[in-house]
Design an enzyme around this catalytic site. Structure first.
Site, PDB file in Angstrom:
ATOM      1  N   ASP A  56      12.917   2.470   1.089  1.00  0.00           N
ATOM      2  CA  ASP A  56      11.425   2.533   0.986  1.00  0.00           C
ATOM      3  C   ASP A  56      11.738   3.450   0.136  1.00  0.00           C
ATOM      4  O   ASP A  56      11.366   4.440   0.267  1.00  0.00           O
ATOM      5  CB  ASP A  56      11.599   3.271   2.793  1.00  0.00           C
ATOM      6  CG  ASP A  56       9.943   3.897   4.018  1.00  0.00           C
ATOM      7  OD1 ASP A  56       9.281   3.101   2.937  1.00  0.00           O
ATOM      8  OD2 ASP A  56       9.974   4.285   4.408  1.00  0.00           O
ATOM      9  N   VAL A  57      10.844   2.724   0.098  1.00  0.00           N
ATOM     10  CA  VAL A  57       9.813   3.793  -1.522  1.00  0.00           C
ATOM     11  C   VAL A  57       9.137   4.759  -0.808  1.00  0.00           C
ATOM     12  O   VAL A  57       8.681   5.709  -2.146  1.00  0.00           O
ATOM     13  CB  VAL A  57       8.857   3.089  -2.121  1.00  0.00           C
ATOM     14  CG1 VAL A  57       9.517   1.731  -3.324  1.00  0.00           C
ATOM     15  CG2 VAL A  57       7.664   2.229  -1.822  1.00  0.00           C
ATOM     16  N   SER A 135      -5.335  -1.043  -8.867  1.00  0.00           N
ATOM     17  CA  SER A 135      -6.346  -2.425  -7.800  1.00  0.00           C
ATOM     18  C   SER A 135      -7.732  -2.767  -8.406  1.00  0.00           C
ATOM     19  O   SER A 135      -7.904  -1.544  -8.950  1.00  0.00           O
ATOM     20  CB  SER A 135      -6.297  -2.215  -6.294  1.00  0.00           C
ATOM     21  OG  SER A 135      -7.169  -3.050  -5.600  1.00  0.00           O
ATOM     22  N   TYR A 148      -6.967   2.580   0.864  1.00  0.00           N
ATOM     23  CA  TYR A 148      -6.580   1.904   0.228  1.00  0.00           C
ATOM     24  C   TYR A 148      -7.259   2.254  -1.325  1.00  0.00           C
ATOM     25  O   TYR A 148      -6.226   2.333  -2.237  1.00  0.00           O
ATOM     26  CB  TYR A 148      -6.650  -0.048   0.699  1.00  0.00           C
ATOM     27  CG  TYR A 148      -6.584  -0.771  -0.383  1.00  0.00           C
ATOM     28  CD1 TYR A 148      -4.693  -0.427  -0.416  1.00  0.00           C
ATOM     29  CD2 TYR A 148      -6.924  -1.542  -1.649  1.00  0.00           C
ATOM     30  CE1 TYR A 148      -4.425  -1.585  -1.226  1.00  0.00           C
ATOM     31  CE2 TYR A 148      -6.594  -2.091  -2.058  1.00  0.00           C
ATOM     32  CZ  TYR A 148      -5.175  -2.882  -2.560  1.00  0.00           C
ATOM     33  OH  TYR A 148      -4.217  -3.374  -3.053  1.00  0.00           O
ATOM     34  N   ALA A 149      -8.296   2.426  -1.185  1.00  0.00           N
ATOM     35  CA  ALA A 149      -9.275   2.332  -2.863  1.00  0.00           C
ATOM     36  C   ALA A 149      -8.556   4.013  -3.260  1.00  0.00           C
ATOM     37  O   ALA A 149      -8.457   3.689  -4.668  1.00  0.00           O
ATOM     38  CB  ALA A 149     -10.633   2.232  -2.453  1.00  0.00           C
TER      39      ALA A 149
HETATM   40  P1  NAD Z   1       2.555  -7.943  -0.300  1.00  0.00           P
HETATM   41  O1  NAD Z   1       2.342  -7.412   0.870  1.00  0.00           O
HETATM   42  O2  NAD Z   1       2.531  -9.512  -0.285  1.00  0.00           O
HETATM   43  O3  NAD Z   1       4.244  -7.525  -0.894  1.00  0.00           O
HETATM   44  C1  NAD Z   1       4.044  -6.218  -0.449  1.00  0.00           C
HETATM   45  C2  NAD Z   1       5.972  -5.771  -0.803  1.00  0.00           C
HETATM   46  O4  NAD Z   1       6.192  -4.650  -0.708  1.00  0.00           O
HETATM   47  C3  NAD Z   1       6.479  -6.509   0.136  1.00  0.00           C
HETATM   48  O5  NAD Z   1       7.745  -7.146   0.054  1.00  0.00           O
HETATM   49  C4  NAD Z   1       7.324  -4.957   0.933  1.00  0.00           C
HETATM   50  O6  NAD Z   1       8.170  -5.294   2.100  1.00  0.00           O
HETATM   51  C5  NAD Z   1       7.042  -4.371   0.265  1.00  0.00           C
HETATM   52  N1  NAD Z   1       6.535  -3.123   1.120  1.00  0.00           N
HETATM   53  C6  NAD Z   1       5.845  -2.287   1.659  1.00  0.00           C
HETATM   54  N2  NAD Z   1       5.898  -1.269   2.067  1.00  0.00           N
HETATM   55  C7  NAD Z   1       7.059  -0.901   1.472  1.00  0.00           C
HETATM   56  C8  NAD Z   1       7.524   0.362   1.534  1.00  0.00           C
HETATM   57  N3  NAD Z   1       7.303   1.340   1.960  1.00  0.00           N
HETATM   58  N4  NAD Z   1       9.209   0.479   0.778  1.00  0.00           N
HETATM   59  C9  NAD Z   1       9.477  -1.122   0.282  1.00  0.00           C
HETATM   60  N5  NAD Z   1       8.856  -1.903   0.172  1.00  0.00           N
HETATM   61  C10 NAD Z   1       7.609  -2.348   0.611  1.00  0.00           C
HETATM   62  O7  NAD Z   1       1.410  -7.483  -1.639  1.00  0.00           O
HETATM   63  P2  NAD Z   1       0.756  -8.004  -2.364  1.00  0.00           P
HETATM   64  O8  NAD Z   1      -0.386  -8.514  -2.268  1.00  0.00           O
HETATM   65  O9  NAD Z   1       1.569  -8.779  -3.236  1.00  0.00           O
HETATM   66  O10 NAD Z   1       0.697  -6.927  -3.729  1.00  0.00           O
HETATM   67  C11 NAD Z   1       1.822  -6.567  -4.514  1.00  0.00           C
HETATM   68  C12 NAD Z   1       0.663  -5.055  -5.422  1.00  0.00           C
HETATM   69  O11 NAD Z   1       0.119  -5.500  -5.961  1.00  0.00           O
HETATM   70  C13 NAD Z   1       0.232  -4.047  -3.760  1.00  0.00           C
HETATM   71  O12 NAD Z   1       1.020  -2.985  -4.722  1.00  0.00           O
HETATM   72  C14 NAD Z   1      -1.637  -4.271  -3.987  1.00  0.00           C
HETATM   73  O13 NAD Z   1      -1.543  -2.965  -3.678  1.00  0.00           O
HETATM   74  C15 NAD Z   1      -1.112  -4.300  -5.737  1.00  0.00           C
HETATM   75  N6  NAD Z   1      -2.843  -5.810  -5.757  1.00  0.00           N
HETATM   76  C16 NAD Z   1      -2.794  -6.508  -4.685  1.00  0.00           C
HETATM   77  C17 NAD Z   1      -3.397  -7.173  -5.041  1.00  0.00           C
HETATM   78  C18 NAD Z   1      -4.081  -9.145  -4.341  1.00  0.00           C
HETATM   79  O14 NAD Z   1      -5.247  -9.451  -4.424  1.00  0.00           O
HETATM   80  N7  NAD Z   1      -3.061  -9.446  -4.355  1.00  0.00           N
HETATM   81  C19 NAD Z   1      -4.850  -7.313  -5.112  1.00  0.00           C
HETATM   82  C20 NAD Z   1      -5.183  -5.939  -6.133  1.00  0.00           C
HETATM   83  C21 NAD Z   1      -3.817  -5.137  -6.191  1.00  0.00           C
END
Ligand code: NAD
Length: 252
Positions: A56-57, A135, A148-149
């Site tokens: 858990d980060v 993001s 989030y932002a």
């Molecule tokens: P996702 O929800 O599909 O995956 C996120 C992963 O993080 C999951 O496997 C989840 O279990 C893990 N996670 C969540 N809380 C955690 C914790 N406390 N400890 C350890 N692991 C944890 O999300 P995604 O869309 O793949 O996004 C990945 C990253 O990219 C995120 O930081 C997100 O903010 C960023 N991001 C995504 C997008 C997009 O369009 N999908 C756009 C901009 C930024």
């Protein structure tokens, strides 16, 4: 071949699914020794060429234990990718305090804790790469994304400060800004076609982003070829709002 990650020790948070899983697979394909950290893993395991550690980060103890395990196994950490993140949506008027705090605990706290935990190893090596998921919301936020932002903007400023602090050790620190990758986090792929169109109309490259687009950037930023890039936010959003009304180009 300028990009070579053979035997590099790479740590990817949030590596169980979504963009993180693609990053893991991409670095494994590049020959790296990858450890994925995720709250979704029940127990430590090995799968598809990489190690999975339950972590858990947002927990200092959990992060310290995971990083200790990696250093004990490999003796070094070349690349840390702070990908784990959560999305919290709601107007400022309606957001409850616990959800606001959870957003900062994971998105900012997780980046802080993991970065702090790898610093002694990277300083000792006098090399390393730290790559932080920001993001597009850190550049132009949307309505309902205050938590989030704001958390992603915090990641950008954190990145700049840490880049300065680790410059003397040749450790680079950068943030990256994906735009719109359909994942479980955002449900873009499940939206009504008209809503999808409205979002796609904000992109110069009018198509959904793939997680591979992000992984490709990270493979470069983690490489020796990117050794003079630090303290930046790299926009990998397909030209989201790069111009006003980018959809006009598709009407011509
Ligand atoms: P996702 O929800 O599909 O995956 C996120 C992963 O993080 C999951 O496997 C989840 O279990 C893990 N996670 C969540 N809380 C955690 C914790 N406390 N400890 C350890 N692991 C944890 O999300 P995604 O869309 O793949 O996004 C990945 C990253 O990219 C995120 O930081 C997100 O903010 C960023 N991001 C995504 C997008 C997009 O369009 N999908 C756009 C901009 C930024």
């Amino acid at each position: 071949m300028l990009i070579d990650h053979t035997d590099k020790v790479v740590l990817v948070s949030g590596g169980a699914r979504g963009i993180g899983r693609t990053i893991v697979d991409r670095f494994v394909a590049e020959g790296a020794a990858v450890t994925a950290l995720d709250i979704a893993f029940d127990e430590d395991d090995t799968a598809a060429g990489h190690v999975q550690l339950a972590c858990d980060v947002s927990s200092p103890e959990s992060v310290a234990s995971a990083v200790r395990t990696v250093v004990e196994r490999h003796g070094r950490i070349d690349v840390l990718i702070n990908n784990a993140g959560i999305n919290v949506v709601g107007s400022v008027e309606d957001l409850d305090w616990d959800r606001w705090r959870a957003c900062f605990d994971v998105n900012v706290g997780g980046v802080f804790l993991l970065s702090q935990a790898v610093i002694p190893t990277m300083k000792q090596q006098r090399s390393g790469r730290i790559l932080n998921a920001a993001s597009f919301a850190a550049i132009v936020p949307s309505i309902g994304s205050a938590a989030y932002a704001a958390s992603k903007s915090a990641v950008v400023q954190f990145t700049r400060v840490l880049a300065g602090e680790l410059g003397p050790y040749d450790v680079t620190v950068n943030a990256y800004a994906p735009g719109m990758v359909p994942t479980a986090m955002n449900g873009f792929a499940e939206m009504a076609p008209a809503d999808q169109d409205r979002l796609l109309d904000t992109l110069s490259l009018r198509r959904w982003q793939s997680a591979k687009d992000v992984a490709d950037l990270l493979v470069f930023l983690a490489s020796d070829s990117a050794g003079y890039i630090t303290g930046t936010l790299v926009d990998v959003s397909g030209g989201k709002l790069a111009t006003q009304i980018p959809s006009r180009a598709y009407e011509i």
